[in-house]
Design a protein around this motif. Structure first.
Motif, PDB file in Angstrom:
ATOM      1  N   THR A  71       0.867  -1.177   0.000  1.00 13.58           N
ATOM      2  CA  THR A  71       0.000   0.000   0.000  1.00 13.58           C
ATOM      3  C   THR A  71       0.901   1.223   0.000  1.00 13.58           C
ATOM      4  OG1 THR A  71      -1.792  -1.123   1.181  1.00 13.58           O
ATOM      5  CG2 THR A  71      -1.757   1.286   1.271  1.00 13.58           C
ATOM      6  N   TYR A  72       0.765   2.061  -1.021  1.00 14.64           N
ATOM      7  CA  TYR A  72       1.670   3.211  -1.144  1.00 14.64           C
ATOM      8  C   TYR A  72       0.962   4.550  -0.936  1.00 14.64           C
ATOM      9  CZ  TYR A  72      -0.116   3.381  -5.989  1.00 14.64           C
ATOM     10  OH  TYR A  72      -0.913   3.441  -7.124  1.00 14.64           O
ATOM     11  N   GLY A  73      -0.310   4.506  -0.588  1.00 17.06           N
ATOM     12  CA  GLY A  73      -1.031   5.742  -0.344  1.00 17.06           C
ATOM     13  C   GLY A  73      -2.492   5.468  -0.079  1.00 17.06           C
ATOM     14  N   GLU A  74      -3.287   6.535  -0.144  1.00 13.42           N
ATOM     15  CA  GLU A  74      -4.713   6.420   0.128  1.00 13.42           C
ATOM     16  C   GLU A  74      -5.460   7.540  -0.579  1.00 13.42           C
ATOM     17  OE1 GLU A  74      -7.146   7.543   3.983  1.00 13.42           O
ATOM     18  OE2 GLU A  74      -6.110   5.617   4.285  1.00 13.42           O
ATOM     19  N   GLN A  75      -6.617   7.210  -1.110  1.00 10.84           N
ATOM     20  CA  GLN A  75      -7.502   8.203  -1.721  1.00 10.84           C
ATOM     21  C   GLN A  75      -8.925   7.964  -1.236  1.00 10.84           C
ATOM     22  OE1 GLN A  75      -6.761   7.737  -5.972  1.00 10.84           O
ATOM     23  NE2 GLN A  75      -5.440   9.544  -5.973  1.00 10.84           N
ATOM     24  N   ASP A  76      -9.511   8.970  -0.629  1.00 10.93           N
ATOM     25  CA  ASP A  76     -10.894   8.875  -0.136  1.00 10.93           C
ATOM     26  C   ASP A  76     -11.094   7.666   0.772  1.00 10.93           C
ATOM     27  OD1 ASP A  76     -11.532  11.148  -1.678  1.00 10.93           O
ATOM     28  OD2 ASP A  76     -11.909   9.892  -3.436  1.00 10.93           O
ATOM     29  N   GLY A  77     -10.078   7.395   1.592  1.00 10.00           N
ATOM     30  CA  GLY A  77     -10.172   6.281   2.525  1.00 10.00           C
ATOM     31  C   GLY A  77      -9.902   4.918   1.936  1.00 10.00           C
ATOM     32  N   VAL A  78      -9.589   4.866   0.642  1.00  9.64           N
ATOM     33  CA  VAL A  78      -9.318   3.594  -0.043  1.00  9.64           C
ATOM     34  C   VAL A  78      -7.815   3.465  -0.266  1.00  9.64           C
ATOM     35  CG1 VAL A  78      -9.738   2.213  -2.106  1.00  9.64           C
ATOM     36  CG2 VAL A  78     -11.560   3.664  -1.174  1.00  9.64           C
ATOM     37  N   PRO A  79      -7.197   2.359   0.154  1.00  7.38           N
ATOM     38  CA  PRO A  79      -5.756   2.194  -0.026  1.00  7.38           C
ATOM     39  C   PRO A  79      -5.369   2.143  -1.501  1.00  7.38           C
ATOM     40  CG  PRO A  79      -6.614   0.616   1.564  1.00  7.38           C
ATOM     41  CD  PRO A  79      -7.801   1.228   0.887  1.00  7.38           C
ATOM     42  N   LEU A  80      -4.231   2.744  -1.820  1.00 12.60           N
ATOM     43  CA  LEU A  80      -3.624   2.592  -3.137  1.00 12.60           C
ATOM     44  C   LEU A  80      -2.663   1.416  -3.066  1.00 12.60           C
ATOM     45  CD1 LEU A  80      -2.799   6.335  -3.962  1.00 12.60           C
ATOM     46  CD2 LEU A  80      -4.684   4.958  -4.864  1.00 12.60           C
ATOM     47  N   GLN A  81      -2.958   0.374  -3.804  1.00 14.87           N
ATOM     48  CA  GLN A  81      -2.166  -0.843  -3.718  1.00 14.87           C
ATOM     49  C   GLN A  81      -1.387  -1.064  -5.009  1.00 14.87           C
ATOM     50  OE1 GLN A  81      -5.254  -3.705  -2.493  1.00 14.87           O
ATOM     51  NE2 GLN A  81      -4.420  -3.574  -0.425  1.00 14.87           N
ATOM     52  N   GLY A  82      -0.098  -1.318  -4.866  1.00 13.81           N
ATOM     53  CA  GLY A  82       0.770  -1.539  -6.003  1.00 13.81           C
ATOM     54  C   GLY A  82       1.633  -2.770  -5.796  1.00 13.81           C
ATOM     55  N   ALA A 124      11.557  -0.774  -7.402  1.00 11.40           N
ATOM     56  CA  ALA A 124      10.580  -0.514  -8.460  1.00 11.40           C
ATOM     57  C   ALA A 124       9.164  -0.692  -7.915  1.00 11.40           C
ATOM     58  CB  ALA A 124      10.813  -1.461  -9.640  1.00 11.40           C
ATOM     59  N   LEU A 125       8.370   0.353  -8.052  1.00  8.74           N
ATOM     60  CA  LEU A 125       6.987   0.336  -7.579  1.00  8.74           C
ATOM     61  C   LEU A 125       6.045   0.453  -8.771  1.00  8.74           C
ATOM     62  CD1 LEU A 125       4.753   0.544  -5.377  1.00  8.74           C
ATOM     63  CD2 LEU A 125       5.104   3.033  -5.453  1.00  8.74           C
ATOM     64  N   ALA A 126       5.297  -0.603  -9.036  1.00  4.14           N
ATOM     65  CA  ALA A 126       4.261  -0.553 -10.065  1.00  4.14           C
ATOM     66  C   ALA A 126       2.997   0.016  -9.451  1.00  4.14           C
ATOM     67  CB  ALA A 126       3.996  -1.947 -10.632  1.00  4.14           C
ATOM     68  N   VAL A 127       2.563   1.157  -9.965  1.00  9.25           N
ATOM     69  CA  VAL A 127       1.359   1.797  -9.452  1.00  9.25           C
ATOM     70  C   VAL A 127       0.127   1.204 -10.136  1.00  9.25           C
ATOM     71  CG1 VAL A 127       2.580   3.943  -8.954  1.00  9.25           C
ATOM     72  CG2 VAL A 127       1.450   3.651 -11.169  1.00  9.25           C
ATOM     73  N   ASP A 128      -1.029   1.515  -9.583  1.00 11.23           N
ATOM     74  CA  ASP A 128      -2.290   1.054 -10.154  1.00 11.23           C
ATOM     75  C   ASP A 128      -3.207   2.254 -10.326  1.00 11.23           C
ATOM     76  OD1 ASP A 128      -4.557  -0.210 -10.970  1.00 11.23           O
ATOM     77  OD2 ASP A 128      -4.785  -1.470  -9.178  1.00 11.23           O
ATOM     78  N   LEU A 129      -3.437   2.656 -11.558  1.00 13.28           N
ATOM     79  CA  LEU A 129      -4.331   3.778 -11.840  1.00 13.28           C
ATOM     80  C   LEU A 129      -5.770   3.324 -12.083  1.00 13.28           C
ATOM     81  CD1 LEU A 129      -2.108   6.011 -14.177  1.00 13.28           C
ATOM     82  CD2 LEU A 129      -2.308   6.029 -11.681  1.00 13.28           C
ATOM     83  N   TYR A 130      -6.017   2.013 -12.001  1.00 15.59           N
ATOM     84  CA  TYR A 130      -7.336   1.457 -12.266  1.00 15.59           C
ATOM     85  C   TYR A 130      -8.053   0.952 -11.019  1.00 15.59           C
ATOM     86  CZ  TYR A 130      -6.371   1.307 -17.350  1.00 15.59           C
ATOM     87  OH  TYR A 130      -6.093   1.618 -18.662  1.00 15.59           O
ATOM     88  N   GLY A 131      -7.503   1.175  -9.850  1.00 16.91           N
ATOM     89  CA  GLY A 131      -8.187   0.749  -8.634  1.00 16.91           C
ATOM     90  C   GLY A 131      -8.382  -0.744  -8.516  1.00 16.91           C
ATOM     91  N   ASN A 158      -2.423  10.084  -7.390  1.00 11.17           N
ATOM     92  CA  ASN A 158      -1.925   8.715  -7.234  1.00 11.17           C
ATOM     93  C   ASN A 158      -0.419   8.665  -7.472  1.00 11.17           C
ATOM     94  OD1 ASN A 158      -1.240   5.943  -7.922  1.00 11.17           O
ATOM     95  ND2 ASN A 158      -3.405   5.512  -8.155  1.00 11.17           N
ATOM     96  N   LEU A 159       0.034   9.276  -8.546  1.00  9.99           N
ATOM     97  CA  LEU A 159       1.448   9.250  -8.902  1.00  9.99           C
ATOM     98  C   LEU A 159       2.296  10.073  -7.941  1.00  9.99           C
ATOM     99  CD1 LEU A 159       0.846   9.509 -12.720  1.00  9.99           C
ATOM    100  CD2 LEU A 159       1.927   7.566 -11.556  1.00  9.99           C
ATOM    101  N   LEU A 160       1.763  11.170  -7.465  1.00 12.14           N
ATOM    102  CA  LEU A 160       2.487  11.967  -6.478  1.00 12.14           C
ATOM    103  C   LEU A 160       2.666  11.198  -5.174  1.00 12.14           C
ATOM    104  CD1 LEU A 160       0.884  15.480  -7.070  1.00 12.14           C
ATOM    105  CD2 LEU A 160       3.216  14.775  -7.652  1.00 12.14           C
ATOM    106  N   GLN A 161       1.649  10.431  -4.793  1.00 15.19           N
ATOM    107  CA  GLN A 161       1.777   9.612  -3.597  1.00 15.19           C
ATOM    108  C   GLN A 161       2.788   8.491  -3.807  1.00 15.19           C
ATOM    109  OE1 GLN A 161      -1.580   8.768  -0.985  1.00 15.19           O
ATOM    110  NE2 GLN A 161      -2.941   9.829  -2.434  1.00 15.19           N
ATOM    111  N   ALA A 162       2.863   7.946  -5.020  1.00 16.71           N
ATOM    112  CA  ALA A 162       3.872   6.927  -5.322  1.00 16.71           C
ATOM    113  C   ALA A 162       5.275   7.506  -5.185  1.00 16.71           C
ATOM    114  CB  ALA A 162       3.646   6.377  -6.728  1.00 16.71           C
TER     115      ALA A 162
END
Length: 293
Positions: A71-82, A124-131, A158-162
């Motif tokens: 988990t590399y961040g959070e948006q609206d209470g939902v974890p950003l998982q990569g 290397a962190l692969a982000v997820d822009l599709y939730g 999302n990318l700034l949090q990554a």
């Protein structure tokens, strides 16, 4: 201080809306017709394509790596998982890479590419822009692209949090971005979001910005990888992008591979070109080594 600067940049640039592989630089996040056009343009390139793995997907990293979902961040209470990968047993802080998926999403192919990048000595962190969603067919992928286009500010955050995660949690002092197709354009977007902070950007056949006024702020070296048979971006637009950066005195390196089409470096796609893909990989490794250390 750097973290606060990044957040300030996010607010200032929240009105910028970009989306790779069919991006309309004049669009806004409320511009639904433009979003539909972007998805249609990518669909035209991938209408006969499917994310079907070839043996090349199994290419092992050059050294053993450890990988895990994070988990590399959070948006609206939902974890950003990569997906995070590092060389096994690595000591000290490594350079970081933001890895941005194609229009299919954060699938097995992107995880394998993230591991290969880690094998070259990076966190290397692969982000997820599709939730968490992954497409298996072009129509589904088009819908996911349109969803990102409709709220580009969310993708930017999302990318700034990554970036912040790699810097603050992983201790990366040098950070670059890399992406393919949809992700290639978003790699350029990341550079535009962080024109002074990002240390290198790699763009694999993503849609390009050619307006010097938009490109002028960029401070990092950029590597562009493209196919001569690709129509979006076309060779003409690639050369225009290159010329604009050169005129501004920006460090830009462009490689256009003969006989290669859009998505030629994706070993799980039907446009895969092994010779061009491996040549591009060698250029990528060399570029990152020179600029991230």
């Amino acid at each position: 201080m750097r973290k606060f600067l990044i957040l300030a940049i996010s607010v200032l640039l929240a009105t910028l809306v970009w989306t790779a592989c069919g991006q309309n630089p004049s669009a806004t996040s409320n511009d639904a017709p433009a979003s539909a056009t972007q998805g249609d343009e990518i669909l035209a390139q991938h209408s006969d394509d499917r994310p079907i793995a070839s043996p090349a997907v199994a290419i092992a990293p050059s050294q053993p790596v450890d990988s895990e979902a994070v988990t590399y961040g959070e948006q609206d209470g939902v974890p950003l998982q990569g997906y995070l990968a590092r060389p096994q047993g690595a000591s000290g802080d490594l350079p970081g890479l933001i890895v941005i998926h194609e229009w299919w999403g954060l699938n097995d192919n992107i995880e394998k590419m993230t591991e290969r990048l880690a094998g070259e000595g990076y966190t290397a962190l692969a982000v997820d822009l599709y939730g968490g969603e992954v497409a298996e067919a072009p129509d589904a992928a088009r819908s996911l692209v349109q969803g990102v286009s409709a709220d580009a500010a969310k993708a930017e955050d999302n990318l700034l949090q990554a970036f912040s995660y790699l810097e603050m949690e992983q201790g990366a002092e040098a950070i670059g971005s890399i992406g393919w197709c949809f992700g290639g354009g978003w790699s350029l977007n990341t550079a535009l979001l962080l024109p002074d902070e990002l240390d290198a950007a790699v763009i694999y056949y993503g849609r390009l910005e050619t307006d010097p006024a938009q490109l002028e702020a960029l401070q990092m070296p950029i590597l562009g990888i493209f196919g001569a048979l690709d129509s979006n971006p076309s060779v003409e637009s690639v050369r225009e992008f290159e010329a604009a950066l050169q005129a501004l005195g920006k460090p830009i390196e462009v490689h256009i591979y003969e006989g290669a089409n859009h998505a030629f470096a994706n070993p799980s796609g039907q446009n895969y070109n092994e010779e061009a893909a491996e040549a591009a990989w060698a250029e990528t490794v060399d570029f990152l080594g020179q600029n991230l250390g």
